[in-house]
Motif scaffolding. Structure first.
Motif, mmCIF file in Angstrom:
data_model
loop_
_atom_site.group_PDB
_atom_site.id
_atom_site.type_symbol
_atom_site.label_atom_id
_atom_site.label_comp_id
_atom_site.label_asym_id
_atom_site.label_seq_id
_atom_site.Cartn_x
_atom_site.Cartn_y
_atom_site.Cartn_z
ATOM 1 N N GLU A 155 90.855 16.515 118.378
ATOM 2 C CA GLU A 155 89.557 16.597 119.041
ATOM 3 C C GLU A 155 88.648 15.451 118.594
ATOM 4 O O GLU A 155 88.449 15.245 117.395
ATOM 5 N N ASN A 156 88.122 14.742 119.561
ATOM 6 C CA ASN A 156 87.113 13.708 119.318
ATOM 7 C C ASN A 156 85.739 14.327 119.556
ATOM 8 O O ASN A 156 85.395 14.685 120.679
ATOM 9 N N ARG A 157 84.928 14.450 118.496
ATOM 10 C CA ARG A 157 83.639 15.121 118.574
ATOM 11 C C ARG A 157 82.467 14.139 118.708
ATOM 12 O O ARG A 157 81.313 14.539 118.634
ATOM 13 N N LEU A 208 91.661 6.422 116.365
ATOM 14 C CA LEU A 208 90.317 6.946 116.542
ATOM 15 C C LEU A 208 89.410 6.500 115.391
ATOM 16 O O LEU A 208 88.274 6.068 115.618
ATOM 17 N N GLN A 209 89.903 6.599 114.168
ATOM 18 C CA GLN A 209 89.077 6.203 113.015
ATOM 19 C C GLN A 209 88.714 4.725 113.057
ATOM 20 O O GLN A 209 87.619 4.344 112.638
ATOM 21 N N THR A 210 89.588 3.904 113.586
ATOM 22 C CA THR A 210 89.363 2.455 113.591
ATOM 23 C C THR A 210 88.489 2.006 114.758
ATOM 24 O O THR A 210 87.663 1.097 114.601
ATOM 25 N N TYR A 211 88.647 2.646 115.920
ATOM 26 C CA TYR A 211 88.007 2.102 117.133
ATOM 27 C C TYR A 211 86.923 2.990 117.743
ATOM 28 O O TYR A 211 86.244 2.553 118.686
ATOM 29 N N TRP A 233 88.272 12.675 109.251
ATOM 30 C CA TRP A 233 89.052 13.638 110.026
ATOM 31 C C TRP A 233 89.449 14.800 109.127
ATOM 32 O O TRP A 233 89.537 14.669 107.912
ATOM 33 N N GLY A 234 89.650 15.943 109.755
ATOM 34 C CA GLY A 234 90.031 17.118 108.977
ATOM 35 C C GLY A 234 90.606 18.195 109.876
ATOM 36 O O GLY A 234 90.419 18.198 111.098
ATOM 37 N N ARG A 235 91.298 19.124 109.265
ATOM 38 C CA ARG A 235 91.873 20.269 109.981
ATOM 39 C C ARG A 235 90.860 21.404 110.012
ATOM 40 O O ARG A 235 90.346 21.796 108.975
ATOM 41 N N ASP A 236 90.588 21.892 111.217
ATOM 42 C CA ASP A 236 89.669 23.008 111.422
ATOM 43 C C ASP A 236 88.349 22.779 110.696
ATOM 44 O O ASP A 236 87.811 23.665 110.048
ATOM 45 N N ASN A 237 87.807 21.574 110.842
ATOM 46 C CA ASN A 237 86.588 21.188 110.129
ATOM 47 C C ASN A 237 85.606 20.587 111.133
ATOM 48 O O ASN A 237 85.782 19.463 111.602
ATOM 49 N N ARG A 238 84.574 21.348 111.474
ATOM 50 C CA ARG A 238 83.629 20.902 112.496
ATOM 51 C C ARG A 238 82.565 19.960 111.953
ATOM 52 O O ARG A 238 81.663 19.565 112.702
ATOM 53 N N THR A 239 82.637 19.572 110.703
ATOM 54 C CA THR A 239 81.703 18.566 110.185
ATOM 55 C C THR A 239 82.270 17.157 110.337
ATOM 56 O O THR A 239 81.554 16.186 110.110
ATOM 57 N N THR A 240 83.540 17.044 110.704
ATOM 58 C CA THR A 240 84.171 15.733 110.869
ATOM 59 C C THR A 240 84.076 15.267 112.319
ATOM 60 O O THR A 240 83.947 16.075 113.244
ATOM 61 N N ALA A 241 84.167 13.955 112.521
ATOM 62 C CA ALA A 241 84.171 13.413 113.883
ATOM 63 C C ALA A 241 85.489 13.678 114.583
ATOM 64 O O ALA A 241 85.542 13.818 115.804
ATOM 65 N N ILE A 242 86.569 13.735 113.805
ATOM 66 C CA ILE A 242 87.920 13.916 114.342
ATOM 67 C C ILE A 242 88.473 15.205 113.753
ATOM 68 O O ILE A 242 88.672 15.315 112.541
ATOM 69 N N ARG A 243 88.692 16.191 114.591
ATOM 70 C CA ARG A 243 89.072 17.527 114.138
ATOM 71 C C ARG A 243 90.435 17.895 114.703
ATOM 72 O O ARG A 243 90.723 17.644 115.875
ATOM 73 N N VAL A 244 91.264 18.482 113.871
ATOM 74 C CA VAL A 244 92.537 19.050 114.318
ATOM 75 C C VAL A 244 92.350 20.559 114.373
ATOM 76 O O VAL A 244 92.277 21.222 113.335
ATOM 77 N N PRO A 245 92.223 21.140 115.580
ATOM 78 C CA PRO A 245 91.973 22.579 115.684
ATOM 79 C C PRO A 245 93.176 23.404 115.253
ATOM 80 O O PRO A 245 94.324 22.929 115.223
ATOM 81 N N VAL A 246 92.921 24.651 114.930
ATOM 82 C CA VAL A 246 93.991 25.601 114.651
ATOM 83 C C VAL A 246 94.769 25.837 115.943
ATOM 84 O O VAL A 246 94.174 26.162 116.982
ATOM 85 N N ALA A 247 96.073 25.654 115.907
ATOM 86 C CA ALA A 247 96.882 25.820 117.117
ATOM 87 C C ALA A 247 98.347 25.945 116.734
ATOM 88 O O ALA A 247 98.761 25.533 115.640
ATOM 89 N N PRO A 280 92.945 9.394 104.222
ATOM 90 C CA PRO A 280 93.329 10.766 103.875
ATOM 91 C C PRO A 280 92.394 11.778 104.520
ATOM 92 O O PRO A 280 91.216 11.496 104.780
ATOM 93 N N GLU A 281 92.923 12.952 104.800
ATOM 94 C CA GLU A 281 92.113 14.019 105.380
ATOM 95 C C GLU A 281 90.910 14.314 104.489
ATOM 96 O O GLU A 281 91.016 14.357 103.264
ATOM 97 N N TYR A 282 89.756 14.519 105.129
ATOM 98 C CA TYR A 282 88.553 14.860 104.371
ATOM 99 C C TYR A 282 88.529 16.359 104.147
ATOM 100 O O TYR A 282 88.635 17.142 105.087
ATOM 101 N N ILE A 283 88.382 16.745 102.904
ATOM 102 C CA ILE A 283 88.314 18.159 102.540
ATOM 103 C C ILE A 283 86.867 18.500 102.186
ATOM 104 O O ILE A 283 86.260 17.850 101.340
ATOM 105 N N GLY A 284 86.312 19.509 102.856
ATOM 106 C CA GLY A 284 84.946 19.902 102.552
ATOM 107 C C GLY A 284 83.976 19.445 103.621
ATOM 108 O O GLY A 284 84.358 19.088 104.747
#
Length: 452
Positions: free
Chosen positions: A350-352, A295-298, A328-342, A383-387
């Protein structure tokens, strides 16, 4: 009962309630996601296995013009063979008579799938997953606005007036009172969806004035794309009953958030049914990382699919609920690629990036294609984006031309989606942009007329 009715879903038969079908709408989505096809008496539909439409429907732009690619192949408008997928039969409950809709698939006269038909593009990507022993699962989210009737293109779009008699208010995300303002429209959306056998996971108020979100249950990508195709029509019909419009534009109202079609993905093993993003110990697998890496590449080269119009790019605004980069980030709605809590079993990505204005078949196909390439090529993510990711550098193309240039250079993506489709899609988008450049906007008249 006609033989073909034995092949339709129970919801379609329930709509008939023992009666007869008066009319059948034979539908197929063009590149913009617009429903094309024919309506015919049910008695005629019952006695045919297919019908014909010219392939030019896939060269047609959103303005009704035809792309140059059609001329390059000699614009003779040969017929395609359209065959019904009876499993998609669904009520059209807003019609005066008893009508069923049926989605069709497009083939050439030799029986081969038409490569630029959107449903066939998604099916092509699905086949690549199947060949690897993978079963992709998606869950889309649909954002849209209910707005006041607008029959003058020169007039700005305004929020609809709710049942209180006041225009819908902005900045009321998740407000139940705000949802209640649109109660009559939402009631019809629920009723139409039930008649059509479409399951809604929930409806919420989003951040814009009159902006709603519908979540759909996870499932087969083609089935979910069919449902979005149907949902767009039923939502528009429900709105018209209450003297307002439903719009799926990416950015319909200046100063308000845009409307997205977020896509949640997971990938199962076809042999075991297990989520391939989950390791034996419950941790994250290599395939999970590689899907994110893909996702990050394409995603950037695929932006022209997720953001198909000039208006689409107005959504990518800093601090306004849409991504501006590919972090990308975990439970982070400011990123394009999000890993929801599950839970581990429900782990998904999630691709936003996609807007609600994209063709659902193509948006889902492109998103799955990016993840597929990542898994096959073992692409490692950053690396995962924090913040707050809005503090990171902007990475997305800034407009139609820039997006199409990236798309043209992304050979792995083009191979997955199909080169013939990519050529036709590029030609249609360039033609649309040329049409846009012929229009002089109010901004130009306001700021340039007497100042330059």
């Amino acid at each position: 009962m006609a033989d073909w009715l034995t092949q339709v879903p129970e919801s379609a038969l329930a709509h008939l309630d023992g009666g007869r079908v008066d009319e059948v709408e034979c539908l197929i989505a063009d590149l913009s996601g617009v429903a094309r096809g024919k309506a015919m008496p049910a008695s005629k539909f019952a006695h045919q296995t297919h019908f014909y439409l010219p392939n030019s429907i896939f060269y047609q732009t959103i303005t009704g013009e035809w792309a140059d690619e059609a001329a390059q192949e000699e614009f003779t408008e040969p017929d395609m063979v359209l065959r019904p997928d009876y499993s998609t039969a669904s009520a059209a409950p807003w019609t005066a008579d008893t009508t069923l809709q049926v989605i069709h698939d497009a083939f050439d006269k030799a029986g081969e799938p038409v490569p630029y038909a959107p449903r066939n593009v998604l099916r092509r990507v699905m086949k690549l997953y199947e060949e690897k022993g993978w079963k992709p699962v998606v869950a889309p989210e649909m954002e849209f606005y209910l707005v006041a009737r607008n029959i003058d293109p020169a007039k700005s779009i305004e929020a609809m007036v709710g049942r209180s008699g006041r225009p819908a208010a902005a900045r009321q995300a998740y407000s139940i009172s705000a949802v209640d303002e649109f109660g009559p429209v939402i009631d019809d959306i629920y009723d139409f969806a039930e008649e059509q056998g479409l399951e809604i996971d929930g409806i919420t108020q989003e951040g814009g004035a009159g902006q709603l979100e519908i979540n759909l249950r996870h499932g087969n990508p083609i089935k979910l794309a069919d449902e979005i195709f149907y949902f767009k029509r039923l939502i528009r019909e429900a709105a018209l009953r209450h003297n307002c419009f439903a719009t799926f534009m990416a950015k319909p109202i200046e100063g308000e958030p845009g409307s997205a079609m977020h896509i949640h993905h997971s990938v199962l093993s076809t042999s075991t049914g297990k989520n391939l993003f989950v390791a034996e110990d419950g941790g994250e697998t290599d395939l999970f990382r590689h899907f994110i890496g893909g996702l990050q590449t394409y995603l950037s080269p695929a932006t022209c699919v997720f953001a198909p119009y000039v208006n689409s790019f107005r959504r990518f605004v800093k601090d306004n609920a849409a991504p501006i980069n590919l972090e990308w980030g975990r439970d982070n709605r400011t990123t394009a690629i999000r890993v929801p809590v599950a839970s581990p079993e429900a782990r998904r990505i999630e691709n936003r990036l996609p807007g609600m204005d994209c063709n659902p078949y193509l948006g889902i196909a492109a998103s799955l294609a990016c993840g597929y390439i990542g898994m096959v090529k073992e692409v490692e993510p950053k690396p995962e984006y924090i913040g707050d990711a809005y503090h990171a550098e902007e990475e997305l193309p800034r407009g139609v031309y820039a997006a199409l240039e990236e798309f043209a250079a992304a050979q792995p993506l083009r191979e997955v989606l199909g080169e013939h489709f990519c050529r036709v899609y590029e030609a249609v988008k360039l033609s649309e942009y040329d049409d846009f450049l012929r229009v002089i906007s109010p901004w130009e008249r306001e700021h340039l007329l007497l100042s330059v």
